[in-house]
Design a protein around this motif. Structure first.
Motif, PDB file in Angstrom:
ATOM      1  N   GLN A 120      31.492   6.503  11.866  1.00 30.95           N
ATOM      2  CA  GLN A 120      32.449   7.572  12.187  1.00 30.95           C
ATOM      3  C   GLN A 120      32.915   7.470  13.629  1.00 30.95           C
ATOM      4  OE1 GLN A 120      31.313  11.588  11.353  1.00 30.95           O
ATOM      5  NE2 GLN A 120      30.488  11.041   9.370  1.00 30.95           N
ATOM      6  N   ILE A 178      23.445   4.591   3.974  1.00 34.95           N
ATOM      7  CA  ILE A 178      22.695   3.850   4.976  1.00 34.95           C
ATOM      8  C   ILE A 178      22.414   2.444   4.463  1.00 34.95           C
ATOM      9  CG2 ILE A 178      20.390   3.677   5.998  1.00 34.95           C
ATOM     10  CD1 ILE A 178      20.537   6.576   6.706  1.00 34.95           C
ATOM     11  N   ILE A 220      28.665   2.395  21.838  1.00 33.04           N
ATOM     12  CA  ILE A 220      28.545   2.926  20.485  1.00 33.04           C
ATOM     13  C   ILE A 220      27.706   2.010  19.606  1.00 33.04           C
ATOM     14  CG2 ILE A 220      29.812   3.650  18.430  1.00 33.04           C
ATOM     15  CD1 ILE A 220      31.964   4.677  20.298  1.00 33.04           C
ATOM     16  N   HIS A 230      26.284  -1.513  12.698  1.00 33.52           N
ATOM     17  CA  HIS A 230      25.074  -1.101  11.992  1.00 33.52           C
ATOM     18  C   HIS A 230      25.434  -0.115  10.890  1.00 33.52           C
ATOM     19  CE1 HIS A 230      22.923  -2.874  15.445  1.00 33.52           C
ATOM     20  NE2 HIS A 230      21.994  -3.089  14.538  1.00 33.52           N
ATOM     21  N   GLY A 231      24.628  -0.102   9.851  1.00 36.21           N
ATOM     22  CA  GLY A 231      24.948   0.706   8.672  1.00 36.21           C
ATOM     23  C   GLY A 231      24.587   2.167   8.825  1.00 36.21           C
ATOM     24  N   SER A 232      25.051   2.795   9.890  1.00 38.21           N
ATOM     25  CA  SER A 232      24.792   4.210  10.122  1.00 38.21           C
ATOM     26  C   SER A 232      26.107   4.964  10.013  1.00 38.21           C
ATOM     27  CB  SER A 232      24.201   4.402  11.524  1.00 38.21           C
ATOM     28  OG  SER A 232      24.757   5.513  12.177  1.00 38.21           O
ATOM     29  N   LYS A 233      26.103   6.016   9.236  1.00 37.96           N
ATOM     30  CA  LYS A 233      27.318   6.802   9.043  1.00 37.96           C
ATOM     31  C   LYS A 233      27.814   7.327  10.378  1.00 37.96           C
ATOM     32  CE  LYS A 233      27.187  10.659   6.772  1.00 37.96           C
ATOM     33  NZ  LYS A 233      26.726  11.522   5.679  1.00 37.96           N
ATOM     34  N   PHE A 234      26.882   7.741  11.197  1.00 38.62           N
ATOM     35  CA  PHE A 234      27.249   8.291  12.496  1.00 38.62           C
ATOM     36  C   PHE A 234      28.019   7.258  13.326  1.00 38.62           C
ATOM     37  CE2 PHE A 234      26.454   9.055  16.975  1.00 38.62           C
ATOM     38  CZ  PHE A 234      26.930  10.346  17.095  1.00 38.62           C
ATOM     39  N   ILE A 235      27.477   6.064  13.388  1.00 33.75           N
ATOM     40  CA  ILE A 235      28.130   5.009  14.178  1.00 33.75           C
ATOM     41  C   ILE A 235      29.491   4.662  13.590  1.00 33.75           C
ATOM     42  CG2 ILE A 235      27.993   2.540  14.715  1.00 33.75           C
ATOM     43  CD1 ILE A 235      24.987   2.949  15.152  1.00 33.75           C
TER      44      ILE A 235
END
Lengths: 466, 466
Positions: free
Chosen positions: A103, A20, A71, A96-101
């Motif tokens: 991916q 993150i 997204i 943004h630094g979100s793994k989910f985003i």
């Protein structure tokens, strides 16, 4: 990685570390990079934007979307071939630094025709497209892994082509030499000598000397890259762990000026003035109970053998001079190439002058108090001095890569054979064979000569996204 | 963080996660951002470049250097005020993903006059410069932390202002209402009624209904953000851990299509079709030995109480229907708000039809074989169905933030007081006081009303670099 399968398809990967953070960067490279991005990109107000018509090296704010589902809001950076890292079209999506985003975006780009990149595939493409030679590409990985200013300086010089240029110059010298020899071969029946043999000998021997110097630099290169191995030994009550903590703590204090960086610090690496020192097997050193009577214990001798520097730490007010003499004698049996440094600890406990006088017969004793942090800076300066003494002018080219030193050793053997051949007046065709071998080995370093296996091996050590 | 100390100085931080990667991004924001970068930036050939003269949203290749020492080859992206995230000049330096290099560059920028950013300071500046309101800024943090498509959708809607617009609209309605009341106050001696009391009541009650709906949505919002708590209970031999592994494994397989992402996966979160389920205290569930006779054990009851869904798993060929009835009766004493799902396991062991008939008197039993992975998809669909049943249309505005729901509850109290006041014909000045309070609480959400403490509290939860 099957190099043979490489083609112009568009590859994608996360270029920033997992985890993150404020932002992450996803990188696309290939002919279709811009077209693929365009399919999922829209302006902030959800209008299409013709990214292909935008100039290279420009940044565009907007959103990544899959149909109606947003997204993320992103910045898209465009780099048009050939003005990019890989030499192909590159798009960098800063999300943004979100793994989910991250991916979601990567999956979406894959759906639109991109392929997940293999390890090092971006840099491999840079190499295949002539943006970097092989030793420069390797320096990229070294640069990322570098953790001291010396290893960093060596890597950045290599990345910017310093080492490659040296090798290319050597190669050019050899080619000039070869062309003379080959000319002789063409006229061999006429028994002419186009090349003056003594001039040839001088040339070969000067090339060989440079190659030898590069080979010799590997010892330094290796310690620069991996740290100079140091063993701290001494009796259990000598204060080894206190000393180690004092050294590590000061080091760590510097590191942690940038919040959040201490997490990954490897405990037993010491960075002193940009030079990396590596404490060997400190688990053993710290756990003092199992090295009572440490001098004489197998394990300690192994530590000493593996080290470049051995610190023998002793308690200045418990150790007698005659005892110390015995210890030194025993240590010297095991030093191999390690340099011994005698360090008298706990000078705060007694009159300092008295202690200094007591051990004055030993010319190279350093006096400290680990507990009170007396003279720790002097000790550190001594570390650096030992490093400097061990060689080094890192403004000179230094070899840090095992593959390179291997190739240089092969080159050297060929050069020595050429020199011997010249001395024994062997015919030109024999010389030519060895010259071609020497050229081959030098070419392997920069990648002018390369095989799929070699490339696969080199680039598989990279991270994905590089 | 002392908000009062905030000014226009230039801040710097690493914007990408710590760790080794292909690239890292260092972000500078402030009036001097471009000037500071210019001091350490040069073209590839080490010439100065006047970055200030370059256009906004352009990218420049070159090197960062300290005197003669090269630190890295980088890409520099320029964003000129007010067209940037913070509304100030921003420079993003994209360097190699080495911690060492990143530290060197940040230290160098600090030497040149930048200051290390506090947590969330970039986004705080965006807020202070009017680029985002407070609830949008909070959504940025939620977006980065989001780990399922529902939590992500809610966060991105909020970031793009969906929630703020709703609040602003409510506020505007209240202001219109207030102006009528205040007008009355101005003419209070004349005893006129500008505002029709029954119209006023309708307006207040419609605002209050919307506020109440937003408050109610928090229950959903909270589970969307943190995952829906699920307890899996049952006797030791029921197959709980097998089921959990089957569920988690399939989930993990999806995640790991992107290499390297599994590392951080929290074991006991289940992502089914983009909805996050959170298994409560599975350590207890997995370690079956300590919950022999689990029904009746305190711990299990706690799990059930904390969950939204309770899965009661049983071995279909060991459980008798009368036994099951007793179990259900006992469970129901402890369900509170948790929904019970009966799941018959191990249907592979006996004739499936026979088992289904045997338990047909229980209308809501699901039949599976965890071991053979029979009907696992049906179970997952049932999870989603329960989630859908529990409410939700996430295209509607959903409150996910405790601070917001608190403000809404205060608003609600004020609105109820206004409504009561209207019913009891209190004078306009009393109404006006409550209206002002309602307006205040709504304003707190978007940051139209804010205090230093509040801001410090919100932005300290951000990562540095955001």
């Amino acid at each position: 990685m099957d190099i043979a399968l490489l083609n112009n398809d568009t590859i994608v990967a996360l270029a920033t570390p997992q985890g993150i953070g404020a932002i992450g960067v996803i990188r696309l490279s290939g002919e279709e990079a811009i077209a693929i991005c365009e399919k999922v990109f829209a302006t902030k107000n959800l209008r299409k934007k013709d990214l292909n018509k935008q100039a290279s090296h420009t940044i565009h704010f907007g959103v990544i979307r899959e149909g109606d589902i947003l997204i993320d809001e992103v910045l898209v950076s465009l780099f048009k071939a050939p003005n990019s890292y890989t030499g192909e079209n590159i798009v960098e999506i800063s999300c943004h630094g979100s793994k989910f985003i991250q991916q979601q975006i990567i999956q979406l780009l894959i759906k639109q025709g991109a392929r997940l990149a293999n390890q090092g595939e971006f840099t491999l493409r840079a190499f295949l497209n002539g943006k970097l030679d092989l030793s420069q590409a390797e320096a990229v990985a070294d640069l990322i892994a570098s953790n001291s200013s010396t290893s960093h300086q060596v890597a950045i010089q290599q990345m910017r082509g310093g080492f490659s240029n040296k090798i290319k110059l050597l190669r050019q010298n050899l080619i000039d030499f070869a062309s003379l020899i080959e000319l002789e071969l063409d006229f061999s029946e006429e028994d002419v000598e186009f090349a003056d043999r003594s001039d040839l000998k001088k040339l070969v021997s000067s090339i060989q000397r440079i190659v030898q110097r590069l080979i010799d630099s590997f010892e330094v290169g290796n310690v620069i890259k991996n740290g100079i191995p140091v063993a701290i030994v001494g009796k259990p009550n000598a204060g080894k762990s206190t000393l180690l903590n004092v050294l590590l703590e000061e080091d760590r204090a510097i590191v942690s000026e940038i919040p959040g960086t201490t997490r990954d610090v490897i405990e037993d690496e010491l960075n002193i003035d940009g030079v990396l020192f590596r404490i060997i097997d400190t688990a053993g050193i710290r756990n003092t109970t199992d090295i009572i009577e440490s001098i004489g214990v197998e394990k300690t001798f192994e530590q000493i053998k593996l080290s470049s520097i051995t610190i023998y730490l002793f308690d200045a007010h418990e150790m007698t001079t005659s005892e110390l003499e015995i210890e030194i004698e025993e240590l010297q049996l095991h030093l191999h190439n390690s340099q011994l440094v005698l360090v008298a600890n706990k000078i705060d406990k007694e009159d300092e002058e008295y202690i200094r006088r007591e051990f004055s017969e030993f010319p190279n004793v350093l006096f400290i108090s680990a507990k009170e942090r007396f003279y720790i800076d002097d000790l550190k300066k001594h570390f650096i001095k030992l490093f400097d003494d061990r060689i080094i002018n890192i403004t000179e080219t230094v070899v840090t890569n095992t593959r390179h030193v291997e190739a240089l050793r092969h080159t050297n053997s060929s050069l020595i054979r050429i020199f011997d051949g010249l001395n024994h007046n062997v015919t030109g065709d024999f010389l030519a064979m060895d010259i071609r071998q020497a050229l081959h080995h030098l070419g392997v370093i920069t990648g002018e000569i390369s095989s799929d296996d070699l490339l696969a091996n080199i680039f598989s050590k990279f991270c994905i996204g590089k």
